[in-house]
Motif scaffolding. Structure first.
Motif, PDB file in Angstrom:
ATOM      1  N   LYS A 194      28.514  58.810  99.897  1.00  0.00           N
ATOM      2  CA  LYS A 194      28.920  57.884 100.957  1.00  0.00           C
ATOM      3  C   LYS A 194      30.323  57.338 100.715  1.00  0.00           C
ATOM      4  CE  LYS A 194      24.322  56.311 102.404  1.00  0.00           C
ATOM      5  NZ  LYS A 194      23.398  55.144 102.486  1.00  0.00           N
ATOM      6  N   ASN A 195      30.637  57.009  99.454  1.00  0.00           N
ATOM      7  CA  ASN A 195      31.973  56.490  99.129  1.00  0.00           C
ATOM      8  C   ASN A 195      33.049  57.534  99.369  1.00  0.00           C
ATOM      9  OD1 ASN A 195      31.080  53.942  98.363  1.00  0.00           O
ATOM     10  ND2 ASN A 195      30.710  54.558  96.236  1.00  0.00           N
ATOM     11  N   ILE A 196      32.737  58.779  99.022  1.00  0.00           N
ATOM     12  CA  ILE A 196      33.703  59.867  99.233  1.00  0.00           C
ATOM     13  C   ILE A 196      33.967  60.050 100.726  1.00  0.00           C
ATOM     14  CG2 ILE A 196      34.060  62.354  99.037  1.00  0.00           C
ATOM     15  CD1 ILE A 196      32.518  62.260  96.402  1.00  0.00           C
ATOM     16  N   LEU A 197      32.898  60.057 101.520  1.00  0.00           N
ATOM     17  CA  LEU A 197      33.045  60.217 102.967  1.00  0.00           C
ATOM     18  C   LEU A 197      33.808  59.046 103.579  1.00  0.00           C
ATOM     19  CD1 LEU A 197      29.501  61.572 103.935  1.00  0.00           C
ATOM     20  CD2 LEU A 197      31.647  62.847 103.821  1.00  0.00           C
ATOM     21  N   LYS A 198      33.546  57.845 103.087  1.00  0.00           N
ATOM     22  CA  LYS A 198      34.232  56.665 103.596  1.00  0.00           C
ATOM     23  C   LYS A 198      35.729  56.731 103.311  1.00  0.00           C
ATOM     24  CE  LYS A 198      34.048  51.605 103.515  1.00  0.00           C
ATOM     25  NZ  LYS A 198      33.374  50.413 102.936  1.00  0.00           N
ATOM     26  N   ARG A 199      36.074  57.128 102.070  1.00  0.00           N
ATOM     27  CA  ARG A 199      37.486  57.257 101.718  1.00  0.00           C
ATOM     28  C   ARG A 199      38.171  58.364 102.528  1.00  0.00           C
ATOM     29  NH1 ARG A 199      37.256  56.871  95.070  1.00  0.00           N
ATOM     30  NH2 ARG A 199      36.558  54.672  94.959  1.00  0.00           N
ATOM     31  N   TYR A 200      37.431  59.451 102.732  1.00  0.00           N
ATOM     32  CA  TYR A 200      37.973  60.577 103.515  1.00  0.00           C
ATOM     33  C   TYR A 200      38.261  60.138 104.945  1.00  0.00           C
ATOM     34  CZ  TYR A 200      38.090  65.205 105.714  1.00  0.00           C
ATOM     35  OH  TYR A 200      38.453  66.325 106.422  1.00  0.00           O
ATOM     36  N   THR A 201      37.324  59.401 105.532  1.00  0.00           N
ATOM     37  CA  THR A 201      37.499  58.912 106.904  1.00  0.00           C
ATOM     38  C   THR A 201      38.675  57.949 106.988  1.00  0.00           C
ATOM     39  OG1 THR A 201      35.111  59.106 107.280  1.00  0.00           O
ATOM     40  CG2 THR A 201      36.361  57.749 108.827  1.00  0.00           C
ATOM     41  N   THR A 202      38.778  57.046 106.014  1.00  0.00           N
ATOM     42  CA  THR A 202      39.884  56.085 105.985  1.00  0.00           C
ATOM     43  C   THR A 202      41.214  56.806 105.873  1.00  0.00           C
ATOM     44  OG1 THR A 202      38.469  54.449 104.904  1.00  0.00           O
ATOM     45  CG2 THR A 202      40.838  54.092 104.785  1.00  0.00           C
ATOM     46  N   TRP A 203      41.270  57.832 105.039  1.00  0.00           N
ATOM     47  CA  TRP A 203      42.504  58.605 104.868  1.00  0.00           C
ATOM     48  C   TRP A 203      42.911  59.297 106.159  1.00  0.00           C
ATOM     49  CZ3 TRP A 203      43.196  63.971 105.201  1.00  0.00           C
ATOM     50  CH2 TRP A 203      44.461  64.431 104.823  1.00  0.00           C
ATOM     51  N   ILE A 204      41.926  59.861 106.883  1.00  0.00           N
ATOM     52  CA  ILE A 204      42.224  60.546 108.145  1.00  0.00           C
ATOM     53  C   ILE A 204      42.845  59.586 109.145  1.00  0.00           C
ATOM     54  CG2 ILE A 204      41.164  61.618 110.187  1.00  0.00           C
ATOM     55  CD1 ILE A 204      39.232  63.025 108.332  1.00  0.00           C
ATOM     56  N   TRP A 205      42.267  58.394 109.279  1.00  0.00           N
ATOM     57  CA  TRP A 205      42.793  57.433 110.252  1.00  0.00           C
ATOM     58  C   TRP A 205      44.169  56.914 109.850  1.00  0.00           C
ATOM     59  CZ3 TRP A 205      41.275  57.647 114.873  1.00  0.00           C
ATOM     60  CH2 TRP A 205      39.951  57.961 115.189  1.00  0.00           C
ATOM     61  N   LYS A 206      44.453  56.836 108.562  1.00  0.00           N
ATOM     62  CA  LYS A 206      45.792  56.441 108.112  1.00  0.00           C
ATOM     63  C   LYS A 206      46.823  57.495 108.507  1.00  0.00           C
ATOM     64  CE  LYS A 206      44.775  53.422 104.165  1.00  0.00           C
ATOM     65  NZ  LYS A 206      44.900  53.264 102.687  1.00  0.00           N
ATOM     66  N   VAL A 207      46.420  58.762 108.399  1.00  0.00           N
ATOM     67  CA  VAL A 207      47.324  59.854 108.776  1.00  0.00           C
ATOM     68  C   VAL A 207      47.559  59.870 110.283  1.00  0.00           C
ATOM     69  CG1 VAL A 207      47.571  62.366 108.862  1.00  0.00           C
ATOM     70  CG2 VAL A 207      46.707  61.271 106.789  1.00  0.00           C
ATOM     71  N   LEU A 208      46.505  59.595 111.051  1.00  0.00           N
ATOM     72  CA  LEU A 208      46.599  59.669 112.509  1.00  0.00           C
ATOM     73  C   LEU A 208      47.285  58.453 113.131  1.00  0.00           C
ATOM     74  CD1 LEU A 208      43.080  61.089 113.447  1.00  0.00           C
ATOM     75  CD2 LEU A 208      45.247  62.321 113.342  1.00  0.00           C
ATOM     76  N   ALA A 209      47.231  57.315 112.457  1.00  0.00           N
ATOM     77  CA  ALA A 209      47.748  56.064 113.028  1.00  0.00           C
ATOM     78  C   ALA A 209      49.185  56.163 113.551  1.00  0.00           C
ATOM     79  CB  ALA A 209      47.618  54.937 112.004  1.00  0.00           C
ATOM     80  N   PRO A 210      50.135  56.742 112.789  1.00  0.00           N
ATOM     81  CA  PRO A 210      51.520  56.810 113.298  1.00  0.00           C
ATOM     82  C   PRO A 210      51.680  57.714 114.528  1.00  0.00           C
ATOM     83  CG  PRO A 210      51.437  57.163 110.921  1.00  0.00           C
ATOM     84  CD  PRO A 210      50.034  57.268 111.423  1.00  0.00           C
ATOM     85  N   LEU A 211      50.726  58.607 114.750  1.00  0.00           N
ATOM     86  CA  LEU A 211      50.841  59.559 115.860  1.00  0.00           C
ATOM     87  C   LEU A 211      50.352  58.976 117.178  1.00  0.00           C
ATOM     88  CD1 LEU A 211      49.542  62.773 114.042  1.00  0.00           C
ATOM     89  CD2 LEU A 211      51.907  62.049 114.377  1.00  0.00           C
ATOM     90  N   GLY A 212      49.659  57.842 117.119  1.00  0.00           N
ATOM     91  CA  GLY A 212      49.167  57.230 118.349  1.00  0.00           C
ATOM     92  C   GLY A 212      48.194  58.146 119.076  1.00  0.00           C
ATOM     93  N   PRO A 213      48.283  58.167 120.415  1.00  0.00           N
ATOM     94  CA  PRO A 213      47.348  58.986 121.195  1.00  0.00           C
ATOM     95  C   PRO A 213      47.506  60.487 120.970  1.00  0.00           C
ATOM     96  CG  PRO A 213      49.069  58.089 122.599  1.00  0.00           C
ATOM     97  CD  PRO A 213      49.208  57.422 121.278  1.00  0.00           C
ATOM     98  N   TRP A 214      48.651  60.900 120.388  1.00  0.00           N
ATOM     99  CA  TRP A 214      48.865  62.331 120.133  1.00  0.00           C
ATOM    100  C   TRP A 214      48.157  62.798 118.869  1.00  0.00           C
ATOM    101  CZ3 TRP A 214      50.987  64.683 124.168  1.00  0.00           C
ATOM    102  CH2 TRP A 214      51.750  63.908 125.045  1.00  0.00           C
ATOM    103  N   GLY A 215      47.560  61.864 118.142  1.00  0.00           N
ATOM    104  CA  GLY A 215      46.853  62.235 116.923  1.00  0.00           C
ATOM    105  C   GLY A 215      45.682  63.160 117.173  1.00  0.00           C
ATOM    106  N   VAL A 216      45.058  63.016 118.338  1.00  0.00           N
ATOM    107  CA  VAL A 216      43.912  63.874 118.647  1.00  0.00           C
ATOM    108  C   VAL A 216      44.346  65.332 118.785  1.00  0.00           C
ATOM    109  CG1 VAL A 216      44.051  63.624 121.164  1.00  0.00           C
ATOM    110  CG2 VAL A 216      41.841  64.035 120.089  1.00  0.00           C
ATOM    111  N   PHE A 217      45.556  65.554 119.293  1.00  0.00           N
ATOM    112  CA  PHE A 217      46.091  66.918 119.383  1.00  0.00           C
ATOM    113  C   PHE A 217      46.323  67.485 117.991  1.00  0.00           C
ATOM    114  CE2 PHE A 217      49.655  69.854 119.314  1.00  0.00           C
ATOM    115  CZ  PHE A 217      49.327  70.765 120.306  1.00  0.00           C
TER     116      PHE A 217
END
Length: 222
Positions: A8-31
């Motif tokens: 669970k901790n690994i998955l939580k950290r992985y999810t947090t890392w993904i959102w940190k990467v996507l944050a600067p891209l805004g709505p284009w992060g989904v692409f």
């Protein structure tokens, strides 16, 4: 065995890392994440799309289109692998019997043979069909169109369900797919068969080179 809390901790950290990467891209992060998921690296694309849609519902169609386009573009990486590796790459990964079945489906109607797997969520081995499309020399423009169409249907349904029931619908759908994958594949196979049957009937009705009777009105397509 690895403790459940550790997973669970690994998955939580992985999810947090993904959102940190996507944050600067805004709505284009989904692409961007859809493109990565479509290439060689699998990502939790359904969860990301659902989150974008739920937090910005008025623009859900934008995220559906962007995710579909990103997935189609990212899949071109696997297309290149299959194109240059040929059928040998595909034969190394599946049995001869399965190879023949996939080959037959692409011979009959390659667009549907790729679009339908693109519609299905994991654990459908979609990248296997991408390799097959390139190994069997499907035209690249048709390849992109089939992936985009299949992904559009998948993400559109996901978006509608997310708006109606919330992001937690992801876990429900995942559970249903895992429990009833056999039935789901059977339904898709039946849909492909019906689509091919309808296409053949239309092809016979509009066979080129058939002279029309003089003075008769053209027959309407039903």
């Amino acid at each position: 065995m690895v403790p459940l809390n550790t997973v669970k901790n690994i998955l939580k950290r992985y999810t947090t890392w993904i959102w940190k990467v996507l944050a600067p891209l805004g709505p284009w992060g989904v692409f961007a994440i859809a493109a990565v998921d479509g290439s060689l690296v699998g990502m939790p694309i359904d969860a990301v799309v659902a989150s974008y849609v739920y937090n910005d519902r008025p623009h859900f169609l934008f995220y559906v289109v962007m995710a579909s386009a990103g997935s189609a573009l990212g899949s071109s990486v696997m297309y290149a692998v299959g194109y240059f590796g040929g059928e040998t790459v595909l034969r190394k990964r599946i049995s001869e019997e399965r190879f023949d079945k996939i080959h037959a489906s692409f011979e009959q109607h390659e667009f549907w043979a790729l679009m339908f797997p693109a519609m299905l969520p994991p654990p459908t081995p979609f990248k296997l069909f991408v390799l097959a499309a390139s190994a069997f020399e499907m035209r690249f423009t048709h390849f992109l169109a089939a992936v985009f169409a299949g992904r559009f249907v998948r993400f559109f349904v996901l978006a509608v369900l997310t708006i109606e029931f919330g992001p937690q619908v992801i876990h429900l759908l995942g559970s249903l797919v895992r429990q009833h994958l056999g039935w789901l594949l059977a339904v898709v196979a039946a849909a492909v068969a019906l689509g091919l049957l309808g296409w053949r009937r239309r092809s016979r009705r509009v066979s080129p080179g058939t002279p029309a009777a003089e003075g008769s009105s053209p027959t309407k397509m039903r």
